[in-house]
Design a protein around this motif. Structure first.
Motif, PDB file in Angstrom:
ATOM      1  N   UNK A  20       0.775  12.639  -0.268  1.00  0.00           N
ATOM      2  CA  UNK A  20       1.034  11.770  -1.410  1.00  0.00           C
ATOM      3  C   UNK A  20       0.215  10.486  -1.288  1.00  0.00           C
ATOM      4  N   UNK A  21      -0.244   9.984  -2.439  1.00  0.00           N
ATOM      5  CA  UNK A  21      -0.952   8.703  -2.522  1.00  0.00           C
ATOM      6  C   UNK A  21      -0.299   7.874  -3.627  1.00  0.00           C
ATOM      7  N   UNK A  22      -0.434   6.574  -3.533  1.00  0.00           N
ATOM      8  CA  UNK A  22       0.080   5.649  -4.537  1.00  0.00           C
ATOM      9  C   UNK A  22      -1.033   4.668  -4.874  1.00  0.00           C
ATOM     10  N   UNK A  23      -1.331   4.511  -6.165  1.00  0.00           N
ATOM     11  CA  UNK A  23      -2.437   3.626  -6.534  1.00  0.00           C
ATOM     12  C   UNK A  23      -2.147   2.943  -7.865  1.00  0.00           C
ATOM     13  N   UNK A  24      -2.958   1.940  -8.183  1.00  0.00           N
ATOM     14  CA  UNK A  24      -2.835   1.233  -9.452  1.00  0.00           C
ATOM     15  C   UNK A  24      -4.199   1.152 -10.122  1.00  0.00           C
ATOM     16  N   UNK A  25      -4.183   1.155 -11.462  1.00  0.00           N
ATOM     17  CA  UNK A  25      -5.394   1.063 -12.279  1.00  0.00           C
ATOM     18  C   UNK A  25      -5.153  -0.013 -13.324  1.00  0.00           C
TER      19      UNK A  25
ATOM     20  N   UNK B 125      -2.552   1.854  -2.594  1.00  0.00           N
ATOM     21  CA  UNK B 125      -1.521   1.012  -1.997  1.00  0.00           C
ATOM     22  C   UNK B 125      -1.056   1.616  -0.675  1.00  0.00           C
ATOM     23  N   UNK B 126      -0.665   0.755   0.244  1.00  0.00           N
ATOM     24  CA  UNK B 126      -0.319   1.188   1.600  1.00  0.00           C
ATOM     25  C   UNK B 126       0.923   2.057   1.616  1.00  0.00           C
TER      26      UNK B 126
ATOM     27  N   UNK C  97      -2.371  -5.926  -4.350  1.00  0.00           N
ATOM     28  CA  UNK C  97      -2.132  -4.808  -3.452  1.00  0.00           C
ATOM     29  C   UNK C  97      -1.182  -5.134  -2.331  1.00  0.00           C
ATOM     30  N   UNK C  98      -0.684  -6.367  -2.276  1.00  0.00           N
ATOM     31  CA  UNK C  98       0.269  -6.739  -1.229  1.00  0.00           C
ATOM     32  C   UNK C  98       1.593  -6.032  -1.470  1.00  0.00           C
ATOM     33  N   UNK C  99       2.323  -5.825  -0.393  1.00  0.00           N
ATOM     34  CA  UNK C  99       3.587  -5.109  -0.516  1.00  0.00           C
ATOM     35  C   UNK C  99       4.639  -5.721   0.390  1.00  0.00           C
ATOM     36  N   UNK C 100       5.872  -5.463   0.052  1.00  0.00           N
ATOM     37  CA  UNK C 100       6.980  -6.011   0.820  1.00  0.00           C
ATOM     38  C   UNK C 100       8.134  -5.032   0.819  1.00  0.00           C
ATOM     39  N   UNK C 101       8.655  -4.755   2.015  1.00  0.00           N
ATOM     40  CA  UNK C 101       9.835  -3.898   2.133  1.00  0.00           C
ATOM     41  C   UNK C 101      11.057  -4.739   1.783  1.00  0.00           C
ATOM     42  N   UNK C 102      11.688  -4.384   0.682  1.00  0.00           N
ATOM     43  CA  UNK C 102      12.844  -5.145   0.207  1.00  0.00           C
ATOM     44  C   UNK C 102      14.127  -4.666   0.873  1.00  0.00           C
ATOM     45  N   UNK C 103      14.210  -3.357   1.096  1.00  0.00           N
ATOM     46  CA  UNK C 103      15.413  -2.822   1.744  1.00  0.00           C
ATOM     47  C   UNK C 103      15.032  -1.599   2.559  1.00  0.00           C
ATOM     48  N   UNK C 104      15.452  -1.594   3.819  1.00  0.00           N
ATOM     49  CA  UNK C 104      15.263  -0.432   4.673  1.00  0.00           C
ATOM     50  C   UNK C 104      16.161  -0.563   5.884  1.00  0.00           C
TER      51      UNK C 104
ATOM     52  N   UNK D  40       3.169 -12.364   7.144  1.00  0.00           N
ATOM     53  CA  UNK D  40       3.210 -11.790   5.799  1.00  0.00           C
ATOM     54  C   UNK D  40       3.072 -10.284   5.840  1.00  0.00           C
ATOM     55  N   UNK D  41       3.862  -9.612   5.030  1.00  0.00           N
ATOM     56  CA  UNK D  41       3.796  -8.164   4.946  1.00  0.00           C
ATOM     57  C   UNK D  41       2.880  -7.813   3.792  1.00  0.00           C
ATOM     58  N   UNK D  42       1.698  -7.304   4.062  1.00  0.00           N
ATOM     59  CA  UNK D  42       0.785  -6.946   2.992  1.00  0.00           C
ATOM     60  C   UNK D  42      -0.011  -5.719   3.374  1.00  0.00           C
ATOM     61  N   UNK D  43      -0.829  -5.253   2.434  1.00  0.00           N
ATOM     62  CA  UNK D  43      -1.520  -3.991   2.623  1.00  0.00           C
ATOM     63  C   UNK D  43      -2.554  -4.040   3.729  1.00  0.00           C
ATOM     64  N   UNK D  44      -2.936  -5.224   4.226  1.00  0.00           N
ATOM     65  CA  UNK D  44      -3.944  -5.308   5.277  1.00  0.00           C
ATOM     66  C   UNK D  44      -3.341  -5.062   6.654  1.00  0.00           C
ATOM     67  N   UNK D  45      -2.007  -5.092   6.729  1.00  0.00           N
ATOM     68  CA  UNK D  45      -1.376  -4.857   8.016  1.00  0.00           C
ATOM     69  C   UNK D  45      -1.416  -3.371   8.333  1.00  0.00           C
ATOM     70  N   UNK D  46      -1.994  -2.994   9.440  1.00  0.00           N
ATOM     71  CA  UNK D  46      -2.095  -1.603   9.823  1.00  0.00           C
ATOM     72  C   UNK D  46      -0.996  -1.200  10.795  1.00  0.00           C
ATOM     73  N   UNK D  47      -0.178  -2.148  11.199  1.00  0.00           N
ATOM     74  CA  UNK D  47       0.877  -1.854  12.164  1.00  0.00           C
ATOM     75  C   UNK D  47       1.953  -1.027  11.487  1.00  0.00           C
ATOM     76  N   UNK D  48       2.016   0.267  11.816  1.00  0.00           N
ATOM     77  CA  UNK D  48       2.961   1.162  11.149  1.00  0.00           C
ATOM     78  C   UNK D  48       4.401   0.781  11.443  1.00  0.00           C
ATOM     79  N   UNK D  49       4.640   0.003  12.509  1.00  0.00           N
ATOM     80  CA  UNK D  49       6.004  -0.363  12.839  1.00  0.00           C
ATOM     81  C   UNK D  49       6.623  -1.267  11.783  1.00  0.00           C
ATOM     82  N   UNK D  50       5.802  -1.870  10.916  1.00  0.00           N
ATOM     83  CA  UNK D  50       6.360  -2.698   9.860  1.00  0.00           C
ATOM     84  C   UNK D  50       7.178  -1.862   8.888  1.00  0.00           C
ATOM     85  N   UNK D  51       6.989  -0.533   8.946  1.00  0.00           N
ATOM     86  CA  UNK D  51       7.760   0.359   8.070  1.00  0.00           C
ATOM     87  C   UNK D  51       9.068   0.809   8.709  1.00  0.00           C
TER      88      UNK D  51
END
Length: 787
Positions: free
Chosen positions: A399-404, A425-426, A468-475, A506-517
């Motif tokens: 699966x991929x997620x993107x915006x146009x 999007x990440x 393209x920045x993102x933020x985990x609101x609930x997990x 800051x939590x954004x799409x440039x962070x590659x650290x998968x642990x942020x998920x």
């Protein structure tokens, strides 16, 4: 003297013999005999159809209008309950331990993350000691700096001394209105934020009742208050409400318009007298139009209603001669249609996007393709905002997620999606599902999605489409046994607390650290295989296991399957499965034909006369797990919910030696009688899925795959736990009939019991009962594998 010693020795010997006789060791205690399974009475009844005659000794169980039969049924269910308790009595300590584990993983705070719409933040929270939540809102302008890991207690701002929270609906009070049970089906806030329309389930009458509440005063509006409502849509900027009602057979067939605050009777906008036609309505996201979908098994139509003047009539904008998925949105004078309708009379295996000017004078209306077909990049779903189009894509199984950016160039022909200015999007690893959130705010550049993975708790994520920045609101963080919920308006630049994440900043799409998920892939592995089915078709198989217990260790395993209605197999992380994973189990998921996620053709290849493909796919995956030593032989369990219960039970009929145990939850087990003589109303989709008995080929296929009609005789079956409830579309009689017939036909082995467990109607609403039922299932599986 020698005689004296001799006498003394003899005396000692005799005393010893006497003592041995008197105090001889007790006989070993005999093991208690295993409990005897119940035997419901048989009342054979013959049925005939298409020249085929069969006998059903337990048909009386579904005769709800026969009071004598229902008294017998009550006695049988009481016996089943006692039998299940007796069989599982030696696992009480294990059940308690499992329930404690599972309950401890349930987040204490059930508040939903705030959803911004216009000036307001909407959310639900559970007050301490209450069973049901409260729907609340607060002005975002009063909330910019407020970020908390807990729900805002009573919404009180101690700095200003003002209450900043407004309670909209207290569902504990709604429960008092509806006999102690509060289940909401629909709720829609008006675009002017002055009213909320919602439907609550009336358990006594088995329908949903519509109510409208004034959000300023908190009082219920005198009208509309309507029974049997299935759909809602607002018009006239919240001054009018359109709603759909169902007939006695639960078919949506009428659309009414109610002017809020008016004493006039609600206006009937449309009535479909044809019993094959169903109606559905929805707002476009900008609230400019209400779309009306009417559909049968052989046709689909879409009408538009001008939301500014809902009484002006319906305008036909799309129709096709087949049942198709059709969603219309409006953007800057253009209609966008997302559909999987056939092209040039040929059925297709994917969705595509069309557009047409709102004021197109041509008849029939002309629709223009937006994207050129790309077999390697499938559009699964779309979501519109004022300036962006969000796309959920699938490349193979990924699966991929993107915006146009919008607007798209129109009038110039279709373009390749890859040639557009796409922003990807990440996403975390192993994504199995992406679901759009309730993105009501058409004019916001932030969109919410729910991201799911087999090795990650569901993450509610806000994406800023501009950057393209993102933020985990609930997990939920399983490592800290708590849930992260962030309240705040400036969510795109929120800094995460180290207590809840292994990364800070800051939590954004440039962070590659998968642990942020908050992934669990460090502890649990996820692997995918393509398993050849009986006809050579490759079936996706996903397995999850603890990294401390590799599959090569020949551990026990559980295989999940569904394969119906084109629905995605639920492969999301489920915290209750952690108890099995940590005990060395392999959890596997078979994406068999009939399910979703692999195109329309994949669904069609597993329904009606091709239902056998689903069963063969599942069996092939089960054999693969054993033959590759991923799961130890004689330690594989099956698991199926609803239509998935039919899948697993049918597989057991064909290969009972393949499984050691199985769990069937509210299963569909008697399709022959249910489709021919439905006790509860069925819809067209049910017949499209399982077959029309009036069609001879369909009927023969139903008879061939029916779990109830194909139980093998004099064969040892696996242990099976069937969980059912009276409050289900597939009634408890289906489970009771199947359980009774399996006991009749198969070899009895107390180490492989067939159990029927009745759940209460409140399990889905009660976290304690949920963990209790899950603990019983897990204890049953562990007990059966160890026996």
């Amino acid at each position: 003297m020698r005689h004296l010693f001799r006498f003394a020795a003899v005396a000692r010997r005799e005393n010893l013999v006497f003592l041995l006789r008197r105090y001889r060791s007790p006989k070993p205690a005999t093991a208690p005999s295993p409990p005897t399974p119940p035997k419901p009475p048989k009342k054979p009844q013959k049925f005939s159809f298409h020249g085929i005659t069969w006998e059903d000794p337990y048909s009386w169980m579904s005769n709800l209008n026969d009071k004598v039969a229902m008294r017998h049924m009550d006695v049988c269910m009481e016996q089943e309950e006692k039998y299940t308790e007796a069989v599982m009595s030696d696992s009480e300590k294990l059940q308690n331990k499992l329930q404690f584990e599972m309950a401890s993983r349930i987040p204490f705070d059930l508040s939903t993350p705030p959803l911004r719409w216009g000036p307001w933040l909407y959310y639900r929270r559970v007050e301490e000691g209450k069973q049901y939540p409260v729907l609340c809102r607060r002005l975002a302008s009063l909330n910019d700096e407020f970020i908390s890991h807990k729900y805002p207690p009573a919404g009180f701002d101690f700095a200003s001394g003002k209450r900043i929270e407004q309670k909209l609906i207290d569902y504990n009070q709604e429960a008092e209105r509806f006999g102690g049970f509060a289940y909401e089906e629909l709720s829609e806030v008006s675009p002017n934020h002055q009213f909320i329309a919602y439907t609550m389930y009336d358990k006594d009458n088995d329908y949903f009742k519509l109510s409208v509440r004034n959000l300023n005063s908190g009082s219920l509006c005198s009208k509309p208050q309507v029974d049997r409502v299935s759909n809602l849509a607002w018009a006239k900027d919240g001054q009018a409400l359109l709603y759909v009602v169902t007939d006695q057979k639960k078919r949506p067939y009428r659309i009414y318009c109610s002017l809020i605050g008016s004493t006039d009777d609600d206006a009937l906008l449309l009535e479909e007298s044809d019993e094959n036609v169903h109606i559905n309505i929805r707002n476009t996201k900008d609230f400019r139009f209400v779309t009306v979908n009417t559909f049968t098994t052989t046709s689909s139509k879409v009408f538009l209603i001008n939301a500014a003047d809902p009484l002006s009539g319906l305008k036909l904008v799309w129709e096709c001669p087949s049942l198709a998925h059709c969603i219309i949105e409006h953007h800057q004078g253009y209609l966008y249609l997302f559909t999987d309708a056939p092209r040039a009379g040929q059925s297709i295996d994917y969705h595509y996007l069309l557009c047409s000017p709102v004021n197109d004078p041509s008849n029939p209306r002309k629709w223009e393709e937006v994207f050129l077909n790309d077999e390697d990049l499938i559009v699964e779903d779309v979501d519109f905002s004022d300036k962006y189009l969000a796309l959920i894509l699938r490349e193979g199984c990924n699966f991929r997620l993107c915006s146009v950016k919008l607007p798209l160039s129109t009038g110039k022909g279709a373009v390749k999606l890859r040639k557009l200015d796409i922003r990807y999007l990440s996403l975390p690893k192993h994504v199995c599902q992406i679901s759009p959130g309730p993105n009501y705010d058409f004019y916001s550049s932030v969109m919410r999605f729910i991201i799911s993975s087999p090795v990650m708790p569901d993450a509610v994520v806000d994406y800023e489409l501009t950057t393209g920045r993102w933020n985990i609101i609930q997990q939920q963080n399983m490592l800290h046994e708590r849930t992260r919920i962030l309240y705040g308006a400036n969510s795109a630049s929120v800094t995460l607390d180290n207590a809840n994440s292994k990364c800070s900043g800051p939590v954004n799409s440039k962070l590659e650290d998968s642990q942020s998920w908050n992934e669990l892939s460090e502890f649990y592995a996820c692997e995918q295989f393509d398993v050849p089915s009986a006809d050579g078709v490759k079936v996706p198989l996903t397995i999850v296991f603890s990294r401390s217990n590799k599959p090569e260790d020949k551990t026990p395993g559980i295989l999940h399957g569904h394969g119906a209605y084109g629905e995605l197999l639920d492969k999301r992380w489920r915290s209750e499965l952690k108890s099995l994973l940590d005990r060395g189990w392999v959890v596997a998921y078979a994406d068999v034909r009939g399910g979703g996620g692999h195109g329309k053709k994949w669904h069609h290849e597993g329904r009606r006369t091709k239902k056998h493909n689903s069963i063969n796919d599942y069996i092939s995956c089960a054999k693969f797990l054993i033959e590759t030593d991923i799961v130890e032989e004689n330690k594989l369990a099956g698991w199926g919910y609803s239509a998935g219960g039919l899948l697993v039970a049918s597989a057991i009929n064909q290969h009972p030696d393949l499984f050691r145990a199985a769990v069937l939850k509210v299963p569909f087990l008697d399709p022959t009688n249910t489709l021919l003589y439905p006790v509860l109303p069925l819809i067209a989709a049910d017949y499209e899925e399982f077959g029309y008995p009036g069609d001879l080929n369909d009927f023969l296929a139903i008879r061939d795959y029916s779990p109830y009609d194909n139980i093998q005789k004099d064969v040892l079956y696996p242990a099976v736990l069937v969980n059912s409830s009276f409050n289900t579309r597939f009634g408890v009689w289906e489970a009771a009939k199947w359980v009774a017939r399996v006991r009749d036909h198969t070899i009895y082995d107390p180490k492989r019991p067939i159990l029927l467990n009745l759940t209460t109607d409140l399990v889905e609403e009660n976290r304690y009962l949920q963990s209790k039922e899950s603990a019983l299932e897990a204890a049953f599986l562990i007990k059966m594998m160890d026996s």
